[in-house]
Enzyme design. Sequence first.
Site, PDB file in Angstrom:
ATOM      1  N   ASP A   1      85.497  67.139  23.902  1.00  0.00           N
ATOM      2  CA  ASP A   1      84.838  67.618  22.696  1.00  0.00           C
ATOM      3  C   ASP A   1      85.730  67.378  21.487  1.00  0.00           C
ATOM      4  OD1 ASP A   1      86.661  69.475  23.809  1.00  0.00           O
ATOM      5  OD2 ASP A   1      85.894  71.069  22.513  1.00  0.00           O
ATOM      6  N   GLU A   2      85.113  67.420  20.315  1.00  0.00           N
ATOM      7  CA  GLU A   2      85.842  67.398  19.057  1.00  0.00           C
ATOM      8  C   GLU A   2      86.980  66.376  19.004  1.00  0.00           C
ATOM      9  OE1 GLU A   2      86.859  71.594  18.575  1.00  0.00           O
ATOM     10  OE2 GLU A   2      84.880  71.962  17.701  1.00  0.00           O
ATOM     11  N   VAL A   3      86.652  65.138  19.340  1.00  0.00           N
ATOM     12  CA  VAL A   3      87.657  64.074  19.207  1.00  0.00           C
ATOM     13  C   VAL A   3      87.591  63.600  17.756  1.00  0.00           C
ATOM     14  CG1 VAL A   3      88.553  61.951  20.207  1.00  0.00           C
ATOM     15  CG2 VAL A   3      87.058  63.419  21.555  1.00  0.00           C
TER      16      VAL A   3
END
Length: 606
Positions: free
Chosen positions: A252-254
Amino acid sequence: MNNYTQRLLLTVWRKKTTLLVAGLLITIILFGLQYSSRLQQNRNGSAEEADRRNGMVFVEKTTKANEVSLERVHRRKQSREDQNEEEERKDVEEKLGIPNVNLDGQNPYVPKRRIVHFDLKGAPPKIDYIKRILPLIKNLGATGILIEYEDMFPYDGSLKHLAAKNAYSKKQILEIQRAADELKLTVIPLIQTFGHVEFALKHREFIKIREVLTSPQALCPSKNLSLDFISEMISQVLELHPKSKYLHIGCDEVFQMGECELCRLELHDNLFLRHVQNVANLVMEKRAGIKVIIWDDMLRHLSSQTMLDIQLGRLVEPMVWVYAEDIYRFVQPQVWEKYAAVFKTAWTASAFKGAFGETLYVPDARRHLENNLRWLDVMAQQERNFKDGFSGIVLTGWQRYDHFAVLCELLPAAIPSLALSLLAVSHGYFNSSLKSQFIGSLSCPQHTNRHSPFINLLGDPFLWDKLGRCMFPGSPFFRLIYRLNTVELEAQDYLRTTTRNKGWLTEYNLRRNYSLPLRIEELTSDLPRIYHGVVSIARSAFDAMNSIFDNYTISEWIEQRIYPYVLQLERLQNQSNAIKNVNVWPVRPLSPLKDLQRLGVPIIVP
Ligand SMILES: *[C@@H]1O[C@H](CO)[C@@H](O)[C@H](O)[C@H]1NC(C)=O
Ligand SMILES: *[C@@H]1O[C@H](CO)[C@@H](O)[C@H](O)[C@H]1NC(C)=O
Ligand SMILES: *[C@@H]1O[C@H](CO)[C@@H](O)[C@H](O)[C@H]1NC(C)=O
Ligand SMILES: *[C@@H]1O[C@H](CO)[C@@H](O)[C@H](O)[C@H]1NC(C)=O
Ligand SMILES: *[C@@H]1O[C@H](CO)[C@@H](O)[C@H](O)[C@H]1NC(C)=O
Ligand SMILES: *[C@@H]1O[C@H](CO)[C@@H](O)[C@H](O)[C@H]1NC(C)=O
C-alpha cells in the site's frame, strides 16, 4: 381587610391551579436558562477542545437525560396500555445511538471470515496479553488474526538488523500460533514488500535498495538486490509460519516510484504491477498453493485491462480498505466493477481503531461501528459480482501510522470498540439483541435498570460511562485513559488561561521579567495541584500498562502523552519563580526587541 384585597385573594384562590402551573413553568424556564448558560461557558475555548470536552463533561448529563427520558417512555407505556411493544423497542434502540445504516434486517450479510488485525509496529503487546485477547475475539465471532510484524519479527542472518531489540523470539512467534490454533483461529502474517519498508530501509545496510536515496519509505523494484532482500524476508516469515495458507505482502501507499535511474523511464503502473508479480511469484515458489494478499489502494486507478494483461487475479487477492464511514466515496462503483472483472474474490478491511487521527488515544466506537456496518452494506451489494464472493473482512487496529509516527490508540483502550464492531460483522447487524453477548464478553456488571440503555454511542462514544466498570483484559488502561483525558484537559486549560488569556504570565512578561508579583501568586496558586495530577497519572499509567506492554512501550507512551505536560508545567513554575523575585522594574518604554528586525520590522534598537 378592604374590598379590593378580598377580591384579589378570592381570585387567587379560584385560579390556584393555573397559577401553580405558571409557577412551575417559570421554574423550569429559569432552570433551562441556567443549563444553557453552562453549556455556553463550556463551549468557549478552542473549537477542537470544546468538542472533546462536550464528549466528556456531557457524557454524564446526556446519560442522565437519557435515563430520565427512558423513565418517561416507561411511564407513558404504563399509562397507555395500547402502546405496543414495537414502539418501546424502537425507543430503546434509538437510545443506543447505533448509526443508522440501511441493512437488510431479514437477511443479514455476514462475511465468511472475520479477521482481527494486530499492528505490532507500535506498542507490541506481551505474548500473555495476546493470549488473553484471542479467546475474547473468538467469543465475539472472529475467525482469524492478521499479524503485521514489522520489526517485531525475529529476523536473522542477513536481515538481523531488521529486528527490533525487543522483537519477539522465534519461540514466541510459534506460541502465538499455537494459541490461535487451539481456538481454531487462522493466522495470516503480513510483511511489507514495496512501500512502508521504513523499518528496514532506515538502516545503512539497505540504503542501496531505496528508491530515493534520502528516503527510507519505498524499495526500488528494479534492483536484483531488492528482490533478494524480499525473498529472504519471505523465507524467514514462512519458515516460522509452517501452516499459513495466506501471506499478506502489503504494497500500500507506495508514494515513491519511478524516481531512481533504473525506474525513471518506466510507467508507474508497470513498475507497480511487475513488482507485485515478482513478489507473488517468489511467495508461490516457496509455498505452493499459498494465497497472496495485497492492499488495494495502488490498484484503484489502474484499468482492468492493465491488470488482466498480467493475469493479476491469478497472483493476488486484493484487500480493499476504507476506514472512513463513506466507503463508496473512496472506492467507487466503477472501481468495484474493475475488481470484479479482474479478481474472483476480494477481501475488505475496516477499522476499529487508529484511523481518525495519529495522536488520538481512544477510538470513537460509534464512528468505527458505522464504518463496519457500512462495509456490511457494501459487501452485501458487491458479493454477487465476484465469482467466488468475498473472502472475508479484516478489522484493522493501527497502533501507529507508520514506523516514524508516534503511538496512536493502543489495543487495551480499544477493546470495547473492537467488541462492538466485531459483534456487528459477526452477526450482520448490531442492536440490543446482542446486549448480553457484548456485556458478557467484556466482563461487565449486568445493569440493574432494564430500561437504561447498555450503550449510548451518541452521548458516550468512547464508552467510558457505560463500560467503566468492566473487567476485560486491559480494562485498567481503558479507565486510565478516561482519567488522563480529564487531567489533560485541565492542564491544557490551565496553561492556556495563565499564559495566553491572562495578562501577567504571557511569553512577553516572562521574556521581559516584567510582571506583578501578586498576580503571579494568584495565577500559579493552582499550579501545584495540576502538576501533581499530571505526575501521578504517569505512575498510574505504568501500573495499568505493566501487565500488557514491555518497559520500552510504557515509557514511549508516557513520554509522548504525559511528559510534555510535566515539562510545560515545570517550566512555568521555574519561570514564575524567577519573575516573582524581581522587585524593581525598568522605566518604560522597554527597549524594542532586537529579534523583530529579522521580520523586516525597521526599528533601530539603540
Ligand atoms: C463565551 O462566549 C460567549 C460568546 O462569545 C460570551 O457571550 C460569553 O460571555 C463567554 N463566556 C465565558 C465564560 O467566557
Ligand atoms: C436485531 O436485528 C435483527 C436483524 O435485523 C432482527 O432479527 C432482530 O429482531 C433485531 N432485534 C431487536 C431487539 O431489534
Ligand atoms: C539482475 O539479474 C539478471 C539475471 O541474473 C541480470 O540479467 C540482470 O542484468 C540483473 N539486473 C541488474 C539491474 O543488475
Ligand atoms: C521494567 O521495569 C521494572 C520496574 O523498574 C523492572 O522491575 C523490570 O525488571 C523492567 N523490565 C525490563 C524487561 O526491563
Ligand atoms: C526547573 O528548575 C529546576 C531547579 O532549578 C531544574 O532542575 C529543572 O530542570 C527546571 N525545569 C525546567 C523544565 O526548566
Ligand atoms: C529575571 O529576574 C530574576 C531576578 O532578578 C533573575 O534571576 C533572572 O535571571 C531574570 N530572568 C530573565 C529572563 O531576565
